[in-house]
Design a protein around this motif. Structure first.
Motif, PDB file in Angstrom:
ATOM      1  N   GLU A 302       0.806  -1.213   0.000  1.00 33.95           N
ATOM      2  CA  GLU A 302       0.000   0.000   0.000  1.00 33.95           C
ATOM      3  C   GLU A 302       0.844   1.270   0.000  1.00 33.95           C
ATOM      4  O   GLU A 302       0.469   2.267  -0.609  1.00 33.95           O
ATOM      5  CB  GLU A 302      -0.954   0.003   1.210  1.00 33.95           C
ATOM      6  N   ILE A 303       1.990   1.257   0.689  1.00 36.08           N
ATOM      7  CA  ILE A 303       2.793   2.495   0.749  1.00 36.08           C
ATOM      8  C   ILE A 303       3.814   2.598  -0.383  1.00 36.08           C
ATOM      9  O   ILE A 303       4.413   3.655  -0.582  1.00 36.08           O
ATOM     10  CB  ILE A 303       3.509   2.656   2.105  1.00 36.08           C
ATOM     11  N   THR A 304       4.018   1.513  -1.125  1.00 38.36           N
ATOM     12  CA  THR A 304       4.992   1.551  -2.220  1.00 38.36           C
ATOM     13  C   THR A 304       4.355   1.391  -3.598  1.00 38.36           C
ATOM     14  O   THR A 304       4.966   1.742  -4.607  1.00 38.36           O
ATOM     15  CB  THR A 304       6.047   0.437  -2.068  1.00 38.36           C
ATOM     16  N   GLY A 305       3.147   0.825  -3.647  1.00 43.04           N
ATOM     17  CA  GLY A 305       2.509   0.548  -4.928  1.00 43.04           C
ATOM     18  C   GLY A 305       3.064  -0.678  -5.624  1.00 43.04           C
ATOM     19  O   GLY A 305       2.777  -0.915  -6.801  1.00 43.04           O
ATOM     20  N   LYS A 331       4.669   6.382   0.244  1.00 43.26           N
ATOM     21  CA  LYS A 331       3.514   7.230  -0.046  1.00 43.26           C
ATOM     22  C   LYS A 331       2.403   6.922   0.956  1.00 43.26           C
ATOM     23  O   LYS A 331       1.741   5.889   0.863  1.00 43.26           O
ATOM     24  CB  LYS A 331       3.020   6.987  -1.471  1.00 43.26           C
ATOM     25  N   GLY A 332       2.212   7.791   1.924  1.00 43.69           N
ATOM     26  CA  GLY A 332       1.145   7.625   2.895  1.00 43.69           C
ATOM     27  C   GLY A 332       1.507   6.681   4.036  1.00 43.69           C
ATOM     28  O   GLY A 332       2.672   6.356   4.262  1.00 43.69           O
ATOM     29  N   HIS A 333       0.469   6.231   4.732  1.00 46.14           N
ATOM     30  CA  HIS A 333       0.643   5.360   5.901  1.00 46.14           C
ATOM     31  C   HIS A 333      -0.421   4.266   5.860  1.00 46.14           C
ATOM     32  O   HIS A 333      -1.588   4.536   5.563  1.00 46.14           O
ATOM     33  CB  HIS A 333       0.502   6.173   7.189  1.00 46.14           C
ATOM     34  N   ALA A 334      -0.008   3.025   6.136  1.00 46.75           N
ATOM     35  CA  ALA A 334      -0.937   1.890   6.083  1.00 46.75           C
ATOM     36  C   ALA A 334      -0.891   1.101   7.388  1.00 46.75           C
ATOM     37  O   ALA A 334       0.166   0.988   8.021  1.00 46.75           O
ATOM     38  CB  ALA A 334      -0.598   0.981   4.908  1.00 46.75           C
ATOM     39  N   ILE A 335      -2.033   0.572   7.777  1.00 45.18           N
ATOM     40  CA  ILE A 335      -2.150  -0.232   9.002  1.00 45.18           C
ATOM     41  C   ILE A 335      -2.899  -1.514   8.659  1.00 45.18           C
ATOM     42  O   ILE A 335      -3.901  -1.488   7.926  1.00 45.18           O
ATOM     43  CB  ILE A 335      -2.912   0.519  10.108  1.00 45.18           C
ATOM     44  N   GLU A 336      -2.415  -2.625   9.207  1.00 45.51           N
ATOM     45  CA  GLU A 336      -3.120  -3.909   9.063  1.00 45.51           C
ATOM     46  C   GLU A 336      -3.556  -4.405  10.433  1.00 45.51           C
ATOM     47  O   GLU A 336      -2.763  -4.441  11.372  1.00 45.51           O
ATOM     48  CB  GLU A 336      -2.200  -4.950   8.418  1.00 45.51           C
ATOM     49  N   ALA A 337      -4.819  -4.776  10.530  1.00 42.46           N
ATOM     50  CA  ALA A 337      -5.359  -5.379  11.750  1.00 42.46           C
ATOM     51  C   ALA A 337      -5.749  -6.816  11.429  1.00 42.46           C
ATOM     52  O   ALA A 337      -6.541  -7.059  10.514  1.00 42.46           O
ATOM     53  CB  ALA A 337      -6.577  -4.597  12.238  1.00 42.46           C
ATOM     54  N   LYS A 387      -7.713 -10.130   7.214  1.00 39.85           N
ATOM     55  CA  LYS A 387      -6.831  -8.996   7.510  1.00 39.85           C
ATOM     56  C   LYS A 387      -7.491  -7.742   6.951  1.00 39.85           C
ATOM     57  O   LYS A 387      -7.845  -7.700   5.774  1.00 39.85           O
ATOM     58  CB  LYS A 387      -5.464  -9.193   6.866  1.00 39.85           C
ATOM     59  N   LEU A 388      -7.642  -6.749   7.797  1.00 44.55           N
ATOM     60  CA  LEU A 388      -8.193  -5.464   7.379  1.00 44.55           C
ATOM     61  C   LEU A 388      -7.037  -4.484   7.222  1.00 44.55           C
ATOM     62  O   LEU A 388      -6.285  -4.244   8.171  1.00 44.55           O
ATOM     63  CB  LEU A 388      -9.186  -4.955   8.421  1.00 44.55           C
ATOM     64  N   ILE A 389      -6.896  -3.948   6.028  1.00 40.92           N
ATOM     65  CA  ILE A 389      -5.806  -3.008   5.737  1.00 40.92           C
ATOM     66  C   ILE A 389      -6.415  -1.662   5.358  1.00 40.92           C
ATOM     67  O   ILE A 389      -7.305  -1.595   4.499  1.00 40.92           O
ATOM     68  CB  ILE A 389      -4.916  -3.522   4.579  1.00 40.92           C
ATOM     69  N   VAL A 390      -5.935  -0.614   6.002  1.00 39.09           N
ATOM     70  CA  VAL A 390      -6.415   0.731   5.691  1.00 39.09           C
ATOM     71  C   VAL A 390      -5.224   1.626   5.379  1.00 39.09           C
ATOM     72  O   VAL A 390      -4.107   1.384   5.837  1.00 39.09           O
ATOM     73  CB  VAL A 390      -7.235   1.342   6.847  1.00 39.09           C
ATOM     74  N   LYS A 391      -5.487   2.676   4.612  1.00 35.62           N
ATOM     75  CA  LYS A 391      -4.423   3.607   4.240  1.00 35.62           C
ATOM     76  C   LYS A 391      -4.905   5.037   4.374  1.00 35.62           C
ATOM     77  O   LYS A 391      -6.076   5.341   4.095  1.00 35.62           O
ATOM     78  CB  LYS A 391      -3.972   3.350   2.798  1.00 35.62           C
ATOM     79  N   GLY A 392      -3.991   5.908   4.795  1.00 39.43           N
ATOM     80  CA  GLY A 392      -4.283   7.335   4.863  1.00 39.43           C
ATOM     81  C   GLY A 392      -3.092   8.133   4.387  1.00 39.43           C
ATOM     82  O   GLY A 392      -1.982   7.606   4.271  1.00 39.43           O
ATOM     83  N   ASN A 393      -3.323   9.408   4.126  1.00 38.60           N
ATOM     84  CA  ASN A 393      -2.193  10.270   3.783  1.00 38.60           C
ATOM     85  C   ASN A 393      -1.246  10.432   4.962  1.00 38.60           C
ATOM     86  O   ASN A 393      -0.045  10.614   4.796  1.00 38.60           O
ATOM     87  CB  ASN A 393      -2.707  11.643   3.331  1.00 38.60           C
ATOM     88  N   THR A 394      -1.813  10.352   6.177  1.00 35.39           N
ATOM     89  CA  THR A 394      -1.032  10.432   7.407  1.00 35.39           C
ATOM     90  C   THR A 394      -1.397   9.264   8.314  1.00 35.39           C
ATOM     91  O   THR A 394      -2.403   8.576   8.084  1.00 35.39           O
ATOM     92  CB  THR A 394      -1.320  11.740   8.169  1.00 35.39           C
ATOM     93  N   ARG A 395      -0.592   9.065   9.345  1.00 35.65           N
ATOM     94  CA  ARG A 395      -0.885   7.989  10.306  1.00 35.65           C
ATOM     95  C   ARG A 395      -2.225   8.232  10.993  1.00 35.65           C
ATOM     96  O   ARG A 395      -3.003   7.298  11.186  1.00 35.65           O
ATOM     97  CB  ARG A 395       0.243   7.881  11.327  1.00 35.65           C
ATOM     98  N   GLN A 396      -2.498   9.454  11.364  1.00 32.32           N
ATOM     99  CA  GLN A 396      -3.754   9.740  12.052  1.00 32.32           C
ATOM    100  C   GLN A 396      -4.957   9.470  11.154  1.00 32.32           C
ATOM    101  O   GLN A 396      -5.986   8.961  11.614  1.00 32.32           O
ATOM    102  CB  GLN A 396      -3.760  11.189  12.551  1.00 32.32           C
ATOM    103  N   GLU A 397      -4.842   9.784   9.885  1.00 29.50           N
ATOM    104  CA  GLU A 397      -5.921   9.460   8.943  1.00 29.50           C
ATOM    105  C   GLU A 397      -6.157   7.959   8.888  1.00 29.50           C
ATOM    106  O   GLU A 397      -7.300   7.491   8.884  1.00 29.50           O
ATOM    107  CB  GLU A 397      -5.576   9.966   7.537  1.00 29.50           C
ATOM    108  N   ALA A 398      -5.069   7.200   8.825  1.00 32.27           N
ATOM    109  CA  ALA A 398      -5.188   5.742   8.760  1.00 32.27           C
ATOM    110  C   ALA A 398      -5.818   5.188  10.033  1.00 32.27           C
ATOM    111  O   ALA A 398      -6.672   4.290   9.980  1.00 32.27           O
ATOM    112  CB  ALA A 398      -3.818   5.121   8.525  1.00 32.27           C
ATOM    113  N   ILE A 399      -5.426   5.714  11.192  1.00 29.87           N
ATOM    114  CA  ILE A 399      -5.990   5.245  12.468  1.00 29.87           C
ATOM    115  C   ILE A 399      -7.487   5.522  12.516  1.00 29.87           C
ATOM    116  O   ILE A 399      -8.282   4.655  12.913  1.00 29.87           O
ATOM    117  CB  ILE A 399      -5.278   5.913  13.660  1.00 29.87           C
ATOM    118  N   GLN A 400      -7.893   6.716  12.120  1.00 28.17           N
ATOM    119  CA  GLN A 400      -9.314   7.056  12.165  1.00 28.17           C
ATOM    120  C   GLN A 400     -10.132   6.190  11.204  1.00 28.17           C
ATOM    121  O   GLN A 400     -11.252   5.780  11.523  1.00 28.17           O
ATOM    122  CB  GLN A 400      -9.508   8.542  11.859  1.00 28.17           C
ATOM    123  N   LEU A 401      -9.568   5.894  10.043  1.00 25.77           N
ATOM    124  CA  LEU A 401     -10.263   5.011   9.098  1.00 25.77           C
ATOM    125  C   LEU A 401     -10.361   3.594   9.658  1.00 25.77           C
ATOM    126  O   LEU A 401     -11.395   2.920   9.498  1.00 25.77           O
ATOM    127  CB  LEU A 401      -9.551   5.008   7.744  1.00 25.77           C
TER     128      LEU A 401
END
Length: 450
Positions: A302-305, A331-337, A387-401
């Protein structure tokens, strides 16, 4: 060129690999146990073959049966996914001997890295910092106590051939070590066929940070930056993110370069991950190398394409890397739960019939799933179901999503760890980036989850 791939795995990673096969115009072959005959990955494949009964030693670990199916169906390559036979050097060697391309490193490198003791020696030779510990296997309780006193408690008692936290335990005293040594050695022998143990100094308040690498047979290697995998329960990962909220750019570059140098020193090919422990001062120490694709690879994608599975296939085809280090950026920030079929308080598995499985779709939301509504989760396999993966422009965006998506998720019929995932994502220490390997024990209820 590879035209048909047998996927020697199950669940969400099988679906993930099939998706790239379809994109590349490669036929996919599923193998499945009787316990998985109704699983989505079986229907998704171009061809599907029964391996045997539900138990893994009679199905997903049955090397002869897998190779026989590969030959009969005309598969010219095998992708092992992760777990099961993915780091089994003997399996890779048998694939090679059968004229079937194993999508991974050579059997020799795999066997070297499969022994944590040999891996430590190899990294030390390559000038990669390693955690203070034993150079060779420890064979008795008495020897272990002598070594532990020289290293200093607390220590990590580990199985040399281990993985997934199996055969691993934190030990704080001679008395604890006496109790732990034989139990862990027996468990390691049962799971891995190798009861060899070794000891490492436990680094307090550490972070678990890993570097994704890709390497071809021509000596080219690149890293795809880091993943922070510090949120763990019982030495198994729960939440991962990329990039790390902790590393400075200087340390990021140093760790990436160290990982690439290690891959080159080993003559490594294909995808791999070098895992490090990083202390509060950003000192990093080699932990282990995983000679396969990782569960958490989507956040790097997600962050490298970069499609890591596609790169694995390209390398297995004998081609040179299509990537250059200078062209890779974050590019951006991604989180996997990781969503587990388990009690969120005890971590005990929760098999059963899923009546409702509904995770919201949307921009920057990616789901890698092994299940659907009206699906039976059996007790035979790892309890991770999605696995749920979300991405945001910033870490905080990704956390909120992530929080928003988890709050809207509905899974009924079984218990899951979604309440735990929400608790982590909403915790102020997580949101501040204060994530160490003891996060769950240090901050979350109930009973500190010891």
């Amino acid at each position: 060129m590879i035209s048909k791939i047998l996927i020697a795995n199950r669940g969400e990673i099988a679906v993930r690999i099939m998706r790239t096969c379809k994109k590349l115009g490669i036929s996919s072959v599923a193998v499945y146990s009787e316990g998985d005959k109704a699983a989505p990955f079986v229907q998704m494949a171009d061809e599907s073959y029964l391996l045997g009964p539900a138990r893994v030693n009679e199905s997903y670990l049955n090397v002869d049966r897998i190779l026989d199916i590969a030959k009969r169906c005309g598969a010219d390559a095998i992708h092992p996914g992760y777990g099961f036979l993915s780091e089994n050097g003997s399996f890779a060697e048998k694939c090679e001997a059968s004229g079937i391309t194993f999508i991974g490193p050579t059997s020799q490198v795999m066997e070297m890295m499969g022994s944590k003791i040999e891996a430590r020696k190899a990294m030390k030779t390559a000038n990669i910092p390693i955690v203070p510990g034993t150079e060779d296997a420890v064979h008795s309780k008495e020897e272990a106590i002598e070594v532990a006193k020289s290293i200093g408690y607390p220590i990590m008692l580990k199985a040399s051939a281990g993985g997934g936290g199996i055969g691993m335990q934190v030990v704080h005293s001679d008395e604890e070590l006496l109790k732990a040594f034989e139990n862990n050695a027996k468990r390691a022998e049962s799971f891995f066929g190798d009861g060899a143990m070794f000891l490492e100094k436990k680094i307090d308040h550490a972070r678990h940070i890993e570097i994704q690498i890709l390497a071809d047979k021509f000596g080219n290697a690149v890293h795809l930056f880091e993943r922070e995998c510090s949120i763990q329960r019982r030495n198994q990962k729960v939440v991962e993110e990329a990039p790390s909220p902790f590393l400075s750019e200087t340390t990021r570059q140093r760790m990436g370069k160290a990982a690439v140098n290690a891959a080159k020193a080993l003559g490594y090919t294909n995808a791999g991950t070098i895992e490090f422990l990083v202390d509060a001062n950003e000192n990093y120490y080699f932990l282990e190398m995983n000679t396969r694709i990782q569960v958490e690879h989507p956040i790097t994608e997600e962050i490298t394409g970069i499609d890591i599975v596609a790169e694995q296939i390209n390398i297995a085809n004998g081609n040179s890397l299509s990537l250059k280090q200078e062209d890779l950026t974050i590019k951006g920030h991604a989180i996997e739960a990781r969503i587990y079929a388990e009690d969120p308080n005890t971590f005990f598995p929760s098999p059963g019939h899923i009546t409702v499985f509904d995770i919201p779709k949307g921009e920057n939301i990616r789901l890698e799933s092994a299940v659907t509504s009206d699906y039976q989760v059996t007790p035979f396999y790892d309890p991770m179901i999605s696995k749920l993966i979300v991405k945001g422009n910033t870490r905080q965006e990704a956390i909120q999503l992530l929080i928003h998506t988890l709050e809207k998720t509905k899974v009924e019929g079984i218990k899951t760890n979604i309440p735990l995932l929400l608790e982590i994502a909403q915790h102020h220490e997580y949101q501040a980036g204060n994530t160490t390997t003891s996060f769950i024990v240090d901050y979350l209820r109930p009973l500190k989850r010891k």
